[in-house]
Design a protein around this motif. Structure first.
Motif, PDB file in Angstrom:
ATOM      1  N   THR A 160      45.559  28.997  59.601  1.00  0.00           N
ATOM      2  CA  THR A 160      45.457  29.131  61.051  1.00  0.00           C
ATOM      3  C   THR A 160      44.578  30.330  61.403  1.00  0.00           C
ATOM      4  OG1 THR A 160      47.532  30.360  60.951  1.00  0.00           O
ATOM      5  CG2 THR A 160      47.681  28.019  61.458  1.00  0.00           C
ATOM      6  N   PRO A 161      44.132  30.437  62.678  1.00  0.00           N
ATOM      7  CA  PRO A 161      43.299  31.581  63.072  1.00  0.00           C
ATOM      8  C   PRO A 161      43.933  32.916  62.682  1.00  0.00           C
ATOM      9  CG  PRO A 161      43.239  29.914  64.784  1.00  0.00           C
ATOM     10  CD  PRO A 161      44.248  29.439  63.764  1.00  0.00           C
ATOM     11  N   THR A 162      43.127  33.795  62.129  1.00  0.00           N
ATOM     12  CA  THR A 162      43.609  35.023  61.489  1.00  0.00           C
ATOM     13  C   THR A 162      44.474  35.875  62.397  1.00  0.00           C
ATOM     14  OG1 THR A 162      41.655  35.051  60.054  1.00  0.00           O
ATOM     15  CG2 THR A 162      42.860  37.118  60.310  1.00  0.00           C
ATOM     16  N   GLU A 163      44.057  36.019  63.656  1.00  0.00           N
ATOM     17  CA  GLU A 163      44.776  36.926  64.543  1.00  0.00           C
ATOM     18  C   GLU A 163      46.199  36.455  64.832  1.00  0.00           C
ATOM     19  OE1 GLU A 163      42.427  33.946  66.948  1.00  0.00           O
ATOM     20  OE2 GLU A 163      42.011  35.300  65.257  1.00  0.00           O
ATOM     21  N   GLY A 164      46.457  35.157  64.654  1.00  0.00           N
ATOM     22  CA  GLY A 164      47.787  34.622  64.936  1.00  0.00           C
ATOM     23  C   GLY A 164      48.670  34.452  63.714  1.00  0.00           C
ATOM     24  N   ILE A 165      48.174  34.772  62.525  1.00  0.00           N
ATOM     25  CA  ILE A 165      48.953  34.548  61.298  1.00  0.00           C
ATOM     26  C   ILE A 165      50.257  35.345  61.282  1.00  0.00           C
ATOM     27  CG2 ILE A 165      48.946  35.027  58.814  1.00  0.00           C
ATOM     28  CD1 ILE A 165      46.166  33.806  58.689  1.00  0.00           C
ATOM     29  N   PRO A 166      50.277  36.625  61.690  1.00  0.00           N
ATOM     30  CA  PRO A 166      51.574  37.329  61.699  1.00  0.00           C
ATOM     31  C   PRO A 166      52.620  36.634  62.565  1.00  0.00           C
ATOM     32  CG  PRO A 166      49.784  38.908  61.847  1.00  0.00           C
ATOM     33  CD  PRO A 166      49.162  37.552  62.001  1.00  0.00           C
TER      34      PRO A 166
ATOM     35  N   PHE B 135      45.673  13.667  68.482  1.00  0.00           N
ATOM     36  CA  PHE B 135      45.964  12.814  67.339  1.00  0.00           C
ATOM     37  C   PHE B 135      44.817  11.843  67.081  1.00  0.00           C
ATOM     38  CE2 PHE B 135      48.002   8.937  65.558  1.00  0.00           C
ATOM     39  CZ  PHE B 135      48.546   9.487  64.407  1.00  0.00           C
ATOM     40  N   ASP B 136      44.453  11.659  65.815  1.00  0.00           N
ATOM     41  CA  ASP B 136      43.421  10.716  65.367  1.00  0.00           C
ATOM     42  C   ASP B 136      42.041  11.061  65.923  1.00  0.00           C
ATOM     43  OD1 ASP B 136      42.604   8.593  63.802  1.00  0.00           O
ATOM     44  OD2 ASP B 136      43.062   7.056  65.298  1.00  0.00           O
ATOM     45  N   SER B 137      41.801  12.352  66.172  1.00  0.00           N
ATOM     46  CA  SER B 137      40.518  12.781  66.730  1.00  0.00           C
ATOM     47  C   SER B 137      39.407  12.794  65.698  1.00  0.00           C
ATOM     48  CB  SER B 137      40.657  14.191  67.308  1.00  0.00           C
ATOM     49  OG  SER B 137      40.896  15.129  66.265  1.00  0.00           O
ATOM     50  N   GLY B 138      39.779  12.923  64.420  1.00  0.00           N
ATOM     51  CA  GLY B 138      38.776  13.061  63.379  1.00  0.00           C
ATOM     52  C   GLY B 138      38.173  14.454  63.315  1.00  0.00           C
ATOM     53  N   ARG B 139      38.676  15.389  64.116  1.00  0.00           N
ATOM     54  CA  ARG B 139      38.117  16.743  64.166  1.00  0.00           C
ATOM     55  C   ARG B 139      39.041  17.727  63.449  1.00  0.00           C
ATOM     56  NH1 ARG B 139      36.791  14.773  69.315  1.00  0.00           N
ATOM     57  NH2 ARG B 139      38.642  15.683  70.275  1.00  0.00           N
ATOM     58  N   ASP B 140      38.434  18.528  62.600  1.00  0.00           N
ATOM     59  CA  ASP B 140      39.175  19.483  61.780  1.00  0.00           C
ATOM     60  C   ASP B 140      39.073  20.871  62.418  1.00  0.00           C
ATOM     61  OD1 ASP B 140      40.370  20.978  59.816  1.00  0.00           O
ATOM     62  OD2 ASP B 140      38.695  20.833  58.403  1.00  0.00           O
ATOM     63  N   ARG B 141      39.903  21.126  63.430  1.00  0.00           N
ATOM     64  CA  ARG B 141      39.909  22.424  64.092  1.00  0.00           C
ATOM     65  C   ARG B 141      41.351  22.924  64.136  1.00  0.00           C
ATOM     66  NH1 ARG B 141      36.721  22.745  69.530  1.00  0.00           N
ATOM     67  NH2 ARG B 141      38.347  21.274  70.215  1.00  0.00           N
ATOM     68  N   HIS B 142      41.626  23.952  63.350  1.00  0.00           N
ATOM     69  CA  HIS B 142      42.995  24.435  63.184  1.00  0.00           C
ATOM     70  C   HIS B 142      43.425  25.300  64.362  1.00  0.00           C
ATOM     71  CE1 HIS B 142      42.601  24.090  58.500  1.00  0.00           C
ATOM     72  NE2 HIS B 142      42.280  22.976  59.140  1.00  0.00           N
ATOM     73  N   ALA B 143      44.721  25.274  64.640  1.00  0.00           N
ATOM     74  CA  ALA B 143      45.333  26.118  65.668  1.00  0.00           C
ATOM     75  C   ALA B 143      46.548  26.791  65.073  1.00  0.00           C
ATOM     76  CB  ALA B 143      45.730  25.284  66.887  1.00  0.00           C
ATOM     77  N   ASN B 144      46.964  27.895  65.677  1.00  0.00           N
ATOM     78  CA  ASN B 144      48.203  28.546  65.257  1.00  0.00           C
ATOM     79  C   ASN B 144      49.389  27.640  65.550  1.00  0.00           C
ATOM     80  OD1 ASN B 144      46.322  31.190  66.140  1.00  0.00           O
ATOM     81  ND2 ASN B 144      47.453  31.387  64.229  1.00  0.00           N
ATOM     82  N   LEU B 145      50.485  27.884  64.852  1.00  0.00           N
ATOM     83  CA  LEU B 145      51.583  26.923  64.812  1.00  0.00           C
ATOM     84  C   LEU B 145      52.148  26.568  66.184  1.00  0.00           C
ATOM     85  CD1 LEU B 145      53.576  27.999  61.632  1.00  0.00           C
ATOM     86  CD2 LEU B 145      51.652  26.416  61.853  1.00  0.00           C
ATOM     87  N   GLU B 146      52.235  27.538  67.095  1.00  0.00           N
ATOM     88  CA  GLU B 146      52.866  27.295  68.391  1.00  0.00           C
ATOM     89  C   GLU B 146      51.850  27.063  69.506  1.00  0.00           C
ATOM     90  OE1 GLU B 146      56.861  29.491  68.895  1.00  0.00           O
ATOM     91  OE2 GLU B 146      55.610  30.915  67.759  1.00  0.00           O
ATOM     92  N   SER B 147      50.587  26.821  69.171  1.00  0.00           N
ATOM     93  CA  SER B 147      49.576  26.710  70.225  1.00  0.00           C
ATOM     94  C   SER B 147      48.725  25.446  70.154  1.00  0.00           C
ATOM     95  CB  SER B 147      48.650  27.933  70.185  1.00  0.00           C
ATOM     96  OG  SER B 147      47.939  27.984  68.965  1.00  0.00           O
ATOM     97  N   GLY B 148      49.065  24.506  69.270  1.00  0.00           N
ATOM     98  CA  GLY B 148      48.247  23.309  69.135  1.00  0.00           C
ATOM     99  C   GLY B 148      48.925  22.072  69.686  1.00  0.00           C
ATOM    100  N   HIS B 149      48.388  20.908  69.328  1.00  0.00           N
ATOM    101  CA  HIS B 149      48.890  19.627  69.828  1.00  0.00           C
ATOM    102  C   HIS B 149      50.078  19.102  69.023  1.00  0.00           C
ATOM    103  CE1 HIS B 149      45.896  18.440  72.917  1.00  0.00           C
ATOM    104  NE2 HIS B 149      45.106  19.264  72.244  1.00  0.00           N
ATOM    105  N   ILE B 150      50.350  19.678  67.855  1.00  0.00           N
ATOM    106  CA  ILE B 150      51.469  19.238  67.027  1.00  0.00           C
ATOM    107  C   ILE B 150      52.691  20.089  67.359  1.00  0.00           C
ATOM    108  CG2 ILE B 150      52.284  18.818  64.682  1.00  0.00           C
ATOM    109  CD1 ILE B 150      49.316  18.953  63.784  1.00  0.00           C
ATOM    110  N   ALA B 151      53.826  19.442  67.560  1.00  0.00           N
ATOM    111  CA  ALA B 151      55.063  20.191  67.833  1.00  0.00           C
ATOM    112  C   ALA B 151      55.365  21.096  66.639  1.00  0.00           C
ATOM    113  CB  ALA B 151      56.218  19.234  68.076  1.00  0.00           C
ATOM    114  N   PRO B 152      55.552  22.402  66.863  1.00  0.00           N
ATOM    115  CA  PRO B 152      55.754  23.318  65.736  1.00  0.00           C
ATOM    116  C   PRO B 152      56.981  22.992  64.901  1.00  0.00           C
ATOM    117  CG  PRO B 152      56.134  24.433  67.831  1.00  0.00           C
ATOM    118  CD  PRO B 152      55.508  23.116  68.153  1.00  0.00           C
ATOM    119  N   ASP B 153      58.026  22.419  65.532  1.00  0.00           N
ATOM    120  CA  ASP B 153      59.213  22.082  64.747  1.00  0.00           C
ATOM    121  C   ASP B 153      58.919  20.936  63.774  1.00  0.00           C
ATOM    122  OD1 ASP B 153      59.005  20.452  67.103  1.00  0.00           O
ATOM    123  OD2 ASP B 153      61.025  19.703  66.716  1.00  0.00           O
TER     124      ASP B 153
END
Length: 255
Positions: free
Chosen positions: A240-246, A205-223
């Protein structure tokens, strides 16, 4: 609720969109790292005629807020050209980042330059599609990182009918904005959310860095992301990263 993804490299994005079973997709109309003028898309007719909606993301170097004429003027032209290319595809809008200034420059001038973008185009009959201004992740001199800066930006452009808003969840998280209740806070400022970029974050949070993650694999709770999407009630694009979009689509559909 329309749900889809950004299709980055696809020669014919309709084929991929159909395979994913999405309602909407996002695409570029030119190399996002260059100033190239958009060329007619080889599958334009198929994109226009498809029941799947499309939104266009502008190229990344555009910065209409800039006080540097050599950057601001080509940025204005690029927005006009890419909006026309988006209209040629039947797109619902063109996403444009809020932009930034350099250290020591007056933010008021940057917000004024955003207003001039719409004023100048209004004299030409307006843009070919609405312009969805996207909140950004980093930079102390960004035009749309914080709620305060978004409010100042909306004071400048909010009376233009063609000015819309795109809420990016990773950018908001990286910019230090709590996602819980964010939809209401944004709407209190803009009165609208036209598009959501639903992305998790690889960084804190508040990192200032724009690096996307798939919904269930990042620092933000997916719910939290899923609830924000429901509250926004706007077309939603996964960047999100292409391989994880499905899997991302399957997660959201399971809810």
């Amino acid at each position: 609720m329309r749900l889809g993804a950004h299709l980055r490299q696809d020669e014919n994005p309709i084929t991929t969109a159909e395979e994913l079973g999405v309602d909407i997709f996002q695409m570029f109309v030119t190399d996002p790292q260059k100033w190239n003028k958009p060329q007619p898309h080889p599958h334009a007719a198929q994109i226009r005629e498809s029941p799947i909606d499309v939104v266009v993301h502008s190229s990344y170097q555009i910065n209409v807020a800039s006080l540097n004429n050599r950057l601001r003027m080509p940025s204005r032209k690029a927005v006009e050209q890419q909006a026309q290319a988006a209209a040629d595809l039947g797109a619902i809008g063109l996403v444009v980042h809020g932009g930034h200034l350099r250290e020591g420059e007056d933010p008021a001038e940057g917000f004024a330059n955003w207003r001039k973008l719409f004023e100048r185009q209004q004299d030409k009959g307006g843009f070919a599609v609405p312009i969805f201004i996207e909140n950004t992740a980093g930079g102390n001199h960004a035009m749309a990182r914080t709620l305060e800066s978004i409010e100042r930006l909306w004071d400048a452009v909010g009376d233009f009918e063609q000015a819309g808003f795109c809420l990016d969840t990773c950018h908001a998280w990286a910019g230090g904005e709590d996602l819980i209740g964010l939809v209401e806070r944004i709407r209190d400022i803009t009165g609208r959310i036209d598009l959501v970029h639903l992305n998790n974050s690889r960084d804190e949070f508040d990192s200032g860095r724009d690096r996307h993650a798939n919904l269930e694999s990042g620092h933000i709770a997916p719910d939290v992301l899923a609830e924000l999407m429901v509250q926004a009630d706007a077309p939603t694009i996964l960047e999100t990263p292409t391989e994880g979009i499905p899997d991302d689509l399957a997660y959201l559909r399971s809810l």
